[in-house]
Design a protein around this motif. Sequence first.
Motif, PDB file in Angstrom:
ATOM      1  N   TRP A   1      -8.631  -9.354  -4.683  1.00 20.71           N
ATOM      2  CA  TRP A   1      -8.819  -8.374  -5.873  1.00 20.71           C
ATOM      3  C   TRP A   1      -8.545  -6.819  -5.225  1.00 20.71           C
ATOM      4  CZ3 TRP A   1     -12.066  -4.368  -7.362  1.00 20.71           C
ATOM      5  CH2 TRP A   1     -12.106  -4.072  -8.866  1.00 20.71           C
ATOM      6  N   GLY A   2      -7.816  -6.017  -5.891  1.00 17.73           N
ATOM      7  CA  GLY A   2      -7.523  -4.861  -5.459  1.00 17.73           C
ATOM      8  C   GLY A   2      -6.712  -4.566  -4.332  1.00 17.73           C
ATOM      9  N   PHE A   3      -5.946  -5.505  -4.068  1.00 22.44           N
ATOM     10  CA  PHE A   3      -4.833  -5.372  -2.962  1.00 22.44           C
ATOM     11  C   PHE A   3      -3.999  -6.774  -2.747  1.00 22.44           C
ATOM     12  CE2 PHE A   3      -8.025  -7.599  -0.547  1.00 22.44           C
ATOM     13  CZ  PHE A   3      -7.449  -7.953   0.524  1.00 22.44           C
ATOM     14  N   ARG A   4      -2.889  -6.592  -2.342  1.00 25.09           N
ATOM     15  CA  ARG A   4      -2.058  -7.815  -2.173  1.00 25.09           C
ATOM     16  C   ARG A   4      -2.209  -8.241  -0.702  1.00 25.09           C
ATOM     17  NH1 ARG A   4       1.716  -7.942  -6.159  1.00 25.09           N
ATOM     18  NH2 ARG A   4       2.447  -6.059  -7.093  1.00 25.09           N
ATOM     19  N   SER A   5      -2.477  -9.638  -0.830  1.00 19.69           N
ATOM     20  CA  SER A   5      -2.370 -10.384   0.438  1.00 19.69           C
ATOM     21  C   SER A   5      -2.094 -11.872   0.316  1.00 19.69           C
ATOM     22  CB  SER A   5      -3.956 -10.398   0.908  1.00 19.69           C
ATOM     23  OG  SER A   5      -4.059 -11.413   2.123  1.00 19.69           O
TER      24      SER A   5
END
Length: 168
Positions: free
Chosen positions: A45-49
Amino acid sequence: MTDLYVGLGSNLGDRESLLRRAVEILTERIGELKSLSAFYETAPWGFRSVHPFLNAVAVFRTDKSHEELLRITQQTERELGRRQKSTAGGYADRTIDLDLLLYGRLVADFVFDWPKAEGGKVSLSLPHPLMHERRFVMEPLAEVAPDVLHPVLGKSFREILDALPVGD
């Protein structure tokens, strides 16, 4: 004694073992473990990974102060391999993330003078200011405490979860 709700997350390493070890450490340092949710696999949540999270919520009975609890959770994160805290919405992969979600019915914002902290200060908001927007928090929270009311919103955790879009 106060009920403390802690959000746990991990998306690096042996996620389940890290979460279980965090719960063991917190039980030793904070107080009685009242409840532990199932583990939920979720997208970051809040970033790509490419690394999905495993999330849970634990409920403890404690006589520790909110500042002591923040120190304990941050020390536990360091012991379990976390090297930096998220700042200004800059989220990243991490071995462990421990968030103080709710401390009884306390509603407050704190700033602590911690000389070793970046800028010499650490802040804490209770309840966690974004918890009601995050399905990965509300799902396990509604599992362990469906009828508990959010002290600001006045809605039960089940009601808050039910209002969140599926997939968030």
